[in-house]
Design a protein around this motif. Structure first.
Motif, PDB file in Angstrom:
ATOM      1  N   TRP A  53      -7.777  41.969  27.561  1.00 10.04           N
ATOM      2  CA  TRP A  53      -6.323  41.971  27.436  1.00 10.04           C
ATOM      3  C   TRP A  53      -5.645  40.984  28.387  1.00 10.04           C
ATOM      4  N   ALA A  54      -6.391  40.161  29.130  1.00 11.28           N
ATOM      5  CA  ALA A  54      -5.819  39.388  30.238  1.00 11.28           C
ATOM      6  C   ALA A  54      -4.518  38.654  29.900  1.00 11.28           C
ATOM      7  N   PRO A  55      -4.456  37.846  28.836  1.00 13.01           N
ATOM      8  CA  PRO A  55      -3.196  37.143  28.564  1.00 13.01           C
ATOM      9  C   PRO A  55      -2.059  38.087  28.173  1.00 13.01           C
ATOM     10  N   VAL A  56      -2.397  39.189  27.511  1.00 20.93           N
ATOM     11  CA  VAL A  56      -1.378  40.175  27.139  1.00 20.93           C
ATOM     12  C   VAL A  56      -0.828  40.850  28.386  1.00 20.93           C
ATOM     13  N   ILE A  57      -1.716  41.231  29.302  1.00 21.42           N
ATOM     14  CA  ILE A  57      -1.269  41.843  30.560  1.00 21.42           C
ATOM     15  C   ILE A  57      -0.331  40.906  31.308  1.00 21.42           C
ATOM     16  N   GLU A  58      -0.738  39.646  31.415  1.00 16.21           N
ATOM     17  CA  GLU A  58       0.090  38.679  32.146  1.00 16.21           C
ATOM     18  C   GLU A  58       1.455  38.518  31.483  1.00 16.21           C
ATOM     19  N   ALA A  59       1.481  38.442  30.169  1.00 12.36           N
ATOM     20  CA  ALA A  59       2.749  38.273  29.458  1.00 12.36           C
ATOM     21  C   ALA A  59       3.660  39.479  29.631  1.00 12.36           C
ATOM     22  N   LEU A  60       3.100  40.663  29.630  1.00  7.69           N
ATOM     23  CA  LEU A  60       3.911  41.875  29.723  1.00  7.69           C
ATOM     24  C   LEU A  60       4.409  42.125  31.144  1.00  7.69           C
ATOM     25  N   ARG A  61       3.553  41.865  32.126  1.00  7.30           N
ATOM     26  CA  ARG A  61       3.963  42.174  33.506  1.00  7.30           C
ATOM     27  C   ARG A  61       4.851  41.091  34.111  1.00  7.30           C
ATOM     28  N   SER A  62       4.800  39.868  33.562  1.00 11.12           N
ATOM     29  CA  SER A  62       5.543  38.753  34.135  1.00 11.12           C
ATOM     30  C   SER A  62       6.752  38.340  33.305  1.00 11.12           C
ATOM     31  N   GLY A  63       6.860  38.878  32.089  1.00 13.46           N
ATOM     32  CA  GLY A  63       7.959  38.487  31.217  1.00 13.46           C
ATOM     33  C   GLY A  63       9.259  39.159  31.604  1.00 13.46           C
ATOM     34  N   THR A  64      10.261  38.991  30.752  1.00 13.56           N
ATOM     35  CA  THR A  64      11.581  39.581  31.001  1.00 13.56           C
ATOM     36  C   THR A  64      11.923  40.545  29.884  1.00 13.56           C
ATOM     37  N   PRO A  65      12.103  41.831  30.185  1.00 10.39           N
ATOM     38  CA  PRO A  65      11.903  42.405  31.522  1.00 10.39           C
ATOM     39  C   PRO A  65      10.421  42.593  31.828  1.00 10.39           C
ATOM     40  N   ALA A  66      10.096  42.640  33.113  1.00  9.44           N
ATOM     41  CA  ALA A  66       8.718  42.916  33.524  1.00  9.44           C
ATOM     42  C   ALA A  66       8.380  44.363  33.215  1.00  9.44           C
ATOM     43  N   LEU A  67       7.203  44.576  32.670  1.00  7.64           N
ATOM     44  CA  LEU A  67       6.770  45.918  32.293  1.00  7.64           C
ATOM     45  C   LEU A  67       5.628  46.392  33.192  1.00  7.64           C
ATOM     46  N   ARG A  68       5.500  47.683  33.289  1.00  7.70           N
ATOM     47  CA  ARG A  68       4.350  48.282  33.971  1.00  7.70           C
ATOM     48  C   ARG A  68       3.239  48.435  32.940  1.00  7.70           C
ATOM     49  N   VAL A  69       2.059  47.916  33.252  1.00  6.99           N
ATOM     50  CA  VAL A  69       0.949  47.897  32.306  1.00  6.99           C
ATOM     51  C   VAL A  69      -0.228  48.675  32.876  1.00  6.99           C
TER      52      VAL A  69
END
Length: 318
Positions: A53-69
């Motif tokens: 899931w590495a790219p998905v995790i990065e996109a979700l935790r660093s995007g706007t808004p940042a999410l908790r994964v």
């Protein structure tokens, strides 16, 4: 991340947990992103691990808004414990998910559950579990199936016209304990044929092969035996949560013609289908931007529904 290969250098979590499941098996859990943000729980498929899931995790935790994964290694995969004989079953998939949610969500907190392949089957199987269903504010099912996996697969060329032979060949692939490694150009090509779309990049092929080959033969076969007999048909209609479905048109392991539309038709609250033309079974690896976007849509809907529910309680509600 320091490398152009996100799967080789996955995001570093804020927190790592060892969560005991109901039978004591230790589950490896990572928590990424800011505390207090809406939560997404990622559940990988057979022969994979958190780094899938590495790219998905990065996109979700660093995007706007940042999410908790929250992401975890299914038992026998990645850094989770390899249990003894007999510790693989559909109910155990559900028990492990429940243990992870208990350890990472607060009282009354909901999360979006996103599952790929066996991870999606985990979520569908959990539709009978009121504790899990009550914590699911939305669901994303990626490249998954619900029954007759050996009979519907098309990995082995030329067998679709021979149903008994097709089922037997694919059951053997699922349950075999033969080693996959070492990775060679031939084995990498075979794993590409099995799991990826025909136009996948060389880098993605290498990452795919590395992740699959890292899964030990014993848990691979143990879960393969479960998948060869899995049938969650009756559970889909109980998944009473807004649910999005994602599939690749070149998926040979859970072909869309056999699974995606049937799942969508059976869902009580089907929330849309995303078709990825030319992509294979590993859609979160092949199109992480699209998968992340679908997950974010479900998070936005979950948060909006929660805000509406709070407003409906009125200012005097305690």
């Amino acid at each position: 991340m320091t490398s152009s290969d996100p799967f080789a250098n996955p995001p570093v979590p804020e927190t790592r947990l060892r969560v005991p499941s109901a039978d004591g098996t230790q589950i490896n859990v990572e928590v990424h992103g800011p505390a207090g943000a809406p939560t997404v729980v990622l559940i990988h498929g057979w022969t994979c691990r958190i780094s899938f899931w590495a790219p998905v995790i990065e996109a979700l935790r660093s995007g706007t808004p940042a999410l908790r994964v929250v992401a975890y290694d299914q038992r026998g995969h990645g850094e989770s414990e390899i249990p003894g004989t007999g510790a693989y079953s559909v109910p155990i998939l559900v028990e492990d998910l429940r243990a992870v949610l208990d350890a990472t969500l607060g009282d009354g907190e909901q999360a979006v559950l996103a599952g790929h392949s066996m991870g999606g089957m985990t979520i569908m199987a959990a539709a009978d579990d009121a504790a899990i269903l009550g914590r699911a504010g939305g669901v994303v099912l990626c490249s998954t199936g619900f029954a007759n996996l050996p009979g519907s697969s098309s990995v082995v060329p030329g067998l679709k016209r021979l149903p008994k032979a097709n089922r037997a060949a694919h059951r053997f692939l699922l349950t075999s304990t033969l080693p996959i490694g070492p990775i060679t150009p031939i084995s990498r090509s075979a794993m590409k044929h099995t799991a990826l779309g025909p136009k996948s990049s060389r880098q993605l092929q290498k990452a795919n092969a590395r992740i699959i080959a890292a899964c030990k033969p014993k848990p691979r076969a143990g879960w393969g035996r479960v998948l060869s007999e899995l049938d969650v048909t009756t559970h889909i209609g109980k998944l009473d949560v807004p649910t999005s479905v994602v599939f690749g048109t070149s998926d040979r392991l859970t072909p869309a013609a056999a699974h995606a539309q049937a799942i969508a038709d059976a869902l009580p609250r089907f929330a849309g289908m995303t078709t990825l033309t030319g992509l294979g079974h590993m859609t979160p690896m092949e199109a992480p931007d699209v998968v992340s976007s679908v997950i974010r849509q479900r998070v936005h809907a979950m948060v909006t529904a929660g805000e509406v529910a709070e407003a409906a309680k009125g200012p005097d509600h305690e």
